[in-house]
Design a protein around this motif. Structure first.
Motif, PDB file in Angstrom:
ATOM      1  N   TYR A 157       0.827  -1.201   0.000  1.00 26.60           N
ATOM      2  CA  TYR A 157       0.000   0.000   0.000  1.00 26.60           C
ATOM      3  C   TYR A 157       0.861   1.251   0.000  1.00 26.60           C
ATOM      4  O   TYR A 157       1.939   1.281   0.611  1.00 26.60           O
ATOM      5  N   ALA A 158       0.338   2.288  -0.630  1.00 25.04           N
ATOM      6  CA  ALA A 158       0.945   3.601  -0.473  1.00 25.04           C
ATOM      7  C   ALA A 158       0.723   4.058   0.965  1.00 25.04           C
ATOM      8  O   ALA A 158      -0.301   3.739   1.578  1.00 25.04           O
ATOM      9  N   ASP A 159       1.673   4.812   1.498  1.00 24.92           N
ATOM     10  CA  ASP A 159       1.560   5.263   2.884  1.00 24.92           C
ATOM     11  C   ASP A 159       0.280   6.057   3.115  1.00 24.92           C
ATOM     12  O   ASP A 159      -0.316   5.989   4.196  1.00 24.92           O
ATOM     13  N   SER A 160      -0.143   6.797   2.112  1.00 20.41           N
ATOM     14  CA  SER A 160      -1.305   7.675   2.271  1.00 20.41           C
ATOM     15  C   SER A 160      -2.618   6.922   2.455  1.00 20.41           C
ATOM     16  O   SER A 160      -3.614   7.510   2.891  1.00 20.41           O
ATOM     17  N   VAL A 161      -2.642   5.629   2.115  1.00 14.88           N
ATOM     18  CA  VAL A 161      -3.905   4.881   2.207  1.00 14.88           C
ATOM     19  C   VAL A 161      -3.835   3.740   3.215  1.00 14.88           C
ATOM     20  O   VAL A 161      -4.852   3.061   3.444  1.00 14.88           O
ATOM     21  N   LYS A 162      -2.692   3.508   3.799  1.00 10.99           N
ATOM     22  CA  LYS A 162      -2.560   2.417   4.777  1.00 10.99           C
ATOM     23  C   LYS A 162      -3.545   2.594   5.918  1.00 10.99           C
ATOM     24  O   LYS A 162      -3.708   3.688   6.453  1.00 10.99           O
ATOM     25  N   GLY A 163      -4.224   1.506   6.265  1.00 11.63           N
ATOM     26  CA  GLY A 163      -5.200   1.556   7.341  1.00 11.63           C
ATOM     27  C   GLY A 163      -6.580   2.000   6.905  1.00 11.63           C
ATOM     28  O   GLY A 163      -7.536   1.902   7.679  1.00 11.63           O
ATOM     29  N   ARG A 164      -6.713   2.480   5.666  1.00  8.11           N
ATOM     30  CA  ARG A 164      -8.011   2.940   5.153  1.00  8.11           C
ATOM     31  C   ARG A 164      -8.473   2.117   3.957  1.00  8.11           C
ATOM     32  O   ARG A 164      -9.670   1.902   3.775  1.00  8.11           O
ATOM     33  N   PHE A 165      -7.532   1.669   3.134  1.00  8.65           N
ATOM     34  CA  PHE A 165      -7.863   0.904   1.928  1.00  8.65           C
ATOM     35  C   PHE A 165      -7.442  -0.547   2.111  1.00  8.65           C
ATOM     36  O   PHE A 165      -6.427  -0.840   2.741  1.00  8.65           O
ATOM     37  N   THR A 166      -8.233  -1.450   1.503  1.00 11.39           N
ATOM     38  CA  THR A 166      -7.899  -2.873   1.525  1.00 11.39           C
ATOM     39  C   THR A 166      -8.024  -3.430   0.120  1.00 11.39           C
ATOM     40  O   THR A 166      -9.076  -3.299  -0.507  1.00 11.39           O
ATOM     41  N   ILE A 167      -6.954  -4.066  -0.353  1.00  8.22           N
ATOM     42  CA  ILE A 167      -6.971  -4.674  -1.681  1.00  8.22           C
ATOM     43  C   ILE A 167      -7.102  -6.178  -1.533  1.00  8.22           C
ATOM     44  O   ILE A 167      -6.541  -6.781  -0.612  1.00  8.22           O
ATOM     45  N   SER A 168      -7.865  -6.784  -2.441  1.00  3.74           N
ATOM     46  CA  SER A 168      -8.010  -8.232  -2.414  1.00  3.74           C
ATOM     47  C   SER A 168      -8.249  -8.734  -3.835  1.00  3.74           C
ATOM     48  O   SER A 168      -8.658  -7.970  -4.698  1.00  3.74           O
ATOM     49  N   ARG A 169      -7.948  -9.997  -4.044  1.00  7.07           N
ATOM     50  CA  ARG A 169      -8.152 -10.570  -5.370  1.00  7.07           C
ATOM     51  C   ARG A 169      -8.808 -11.929  -5.266  1.00  7.07           C
ATOM     52  O   ARG A 169      -8.623 -12.654  -4.293  1.00  7.07           O
ATOM     53  N   ASP A 170      -9.590 -12.254  -6.287  1.00  6.56           N
ATOM     54  CA  ASP A 170     -10.222 -13.562  -6.410  1.00  6.56           C
ATOM     55  C   ASP A 170      -9.699 -14.161  -7.698  1.00  6.56           C
ATOM     56  O   ASP A 170     -10.153 -13.810  -8.791  1.00  6.56           O
ATOM     57  N   ASN A 171      -8.733 -15.057  -7.583  1.00  3.64           N
ATOM     58  CA  ASN A 171      -8.094 -15.606  -8.773  1.00  3.64           C
ATOM     59  C   ASN A 171      -9.059 -16.421  -9.618  1.00  3.64           C
ATOM     60  O   ASN A 171      -8.953 -16.453 -10.846  1.00  3.64           O
ATOM     61  N   ALA A 172      -9.994 -17.084  -8.986  1.00  2.00           N
ATOM     62  CA  ALA A 172     -10.951 -17.907  -9.742  1.00  2.00           C
ATOM     63  C   ALA A 172     -11.802 -17.045 -10.657  1.00  2.00           C
ATOM     64  O   ALA A 172     -12.225 -17.485 -11.728  1.00  2.00           O
ATOM     65  N   LYS A 173     -12.053 -15.813 -10.228  1.00  5.90           N
ATOM     66  CA  LYS A 173     -12.898 -14.910 -11.015  1.00  5.90           C
ATOM     67  C   LYS A 173     -12.097 -13.832 -11.724  1.00  5.90           C
ATOM     68  O   LYS A 173     -12.670 -12.953 -12.359  1.00  5.90           O
ATOM     69  N   ASN A 174     -10.762 -13.887 -11.599  1.00  2.41           N
ATOM     70  CA  ASN A 174      -9.899 -12.853 -12.202  1.00  2.41           C
ATOM     71  C   ASN A 174     -10.356 -11.453 -11.807  1.00  2.41           C
ATOM     72  O   ASN A 174     -10.406 -10.543 -12.639  1.00  2.41           O
ATOM     73  N   THR A 175     -10.677 -11.285 -10.549  1.00  3.27           N
ATOM     74  CA  THR A 175     -11.224 -10.020 -10.072  1.00  3.27           C
ATOM     75  C   THR A 175     -10.346  -9.427  -8.989  1.00  3.27           C
ATOM     76  O   THR A 175      -9.843 -10.144  -8.117  1.00  3.27           O
ATOM     77  N   LEU A 176     -10.206  -8.119  -9.060  1.00  4.68           N
ATOM     78  CA  LEU A 176      -9.462  -7.351  -8.065  1.00  4.68           C
ATOM     79  C   LEU A 176     -10.422  -6.346  -7.434  1.00  4.68           C
ATOM     80  O   LEU A 176     -11.188  -5.696  -8.140  1.00  4.68           O
ATOM     81  N   VAL A 177     -10.367  -6.249  -6.123  1.00  5.07           N
ATOM     82  CA  VAL A 177     -11.269  -5.351  -5.402  1.00  5.07           C
ATOM     83  C   VAL A 177     -10.463  -4.400  -4.527  1.00  5.07           C
ATOM     84  O   VAL A 177      -9.479  -4.807  -3.899  1.00  5.07           O
ATOM     85  N   LEU A 178     -10.880  -3.138  -4.498  1.00  3.45           N
ATOM     86  CA  LEU A 178     -10.280  -2.158  -3.601  1.00  3.45           C
ATOM     87  C   LEU A 178     -11.392  -1.583  -2.725  1.00  3.45           C
ATOM     88  O   LEU A 178     -12.278  -0.880  -3.214  1.00  3.45           O
ATOM     89  N   GLN A 179     -11.352  -1.925  -1.461  1.00  4.61           N
ATOM     90  CA  GLN A 179     -12.286  -1.365  -0.492  1.00  4.61           C
ATOM     91  C   GLN A 179     -11.673  -0.111   0.082  1.00  4.61           C
ATOM     92  O   GLN A 179     -10.583  -0.158   0.671  1.00  4.61           O
ATOM     93  N   MET A 180     -12.359   1.009  -0.089  1.00  3.95           N
ATOM     94  CA  MET A 180     -11.838   2.293   0.363  1.00  3.95           C
ATOM     95  C   MET A 180     -12.739   2.847   1.460  1.00  3.95           C
ATOM     96  O   MET A 180     -13.913   3.134   1.211  1.00  3.95           O
TER      97      MET A 180
END
Length: 127
Positions: free
Chosen positions: A59-82
């Protein structure tokens, strides 16, 4: 042809939340890194959060603790929870990917390490 399609952008007040999603058409035997970048108004594009082929995030320092990135390889999907969005989070958010791994020690938030990009989705945070 690799295609990345982002969704989930929008407008929210400061302190609010948004969830971005990216669906990738890329399939490689060796896996691939995926990440989110953003371009604030009048500024250069910058790395926000990336995840390597093992699922390890950076994570960039500016978003640490606020943003969460996750991926679902089976669905080839990337999610960013902000969460707890700030006005300075405003910008166009891009999904990016590259075949192979970019280790966490190899500056994975540098945009030049990614060859494939989505069209971007606008995020606007108002005070």
């Amino acid at each position: 042809q690799v295609q990345l399609v982002e969704s989930g952008g929008g407008s929210v007040q400061s302190g609010g939340s948004l969830t971005l999603s990216c669906v990738a058409s890329l399939r490689t035997r060796g896996g691939y890194c995926m990440g989110w970048f953003r371009q604030p108004p009048g500024k250069e594009r910058e790395g926000v959060a990336v995840v390597d082929i093992n699922g390890t995030p950076s994570y960039a320092d500016s978003v640490k603790g606020r943003f969460t990135i996750s991926r679902d390889n089976a669905k080839n999907t990337l999610v960013l929870q902000m969460d707890n969005l700030h006005t300075e989070d405003t910008g166009v958010y891009f999904c990016a990917t590259n075949p192979g791994n970019i280790p966490t020690w190899d500056s994975p938030l540098q945009e030049e390490k990614y060859n494939y990009w989505g069209q971007g989705t606008q995020v606007t945070v108002s005070s």
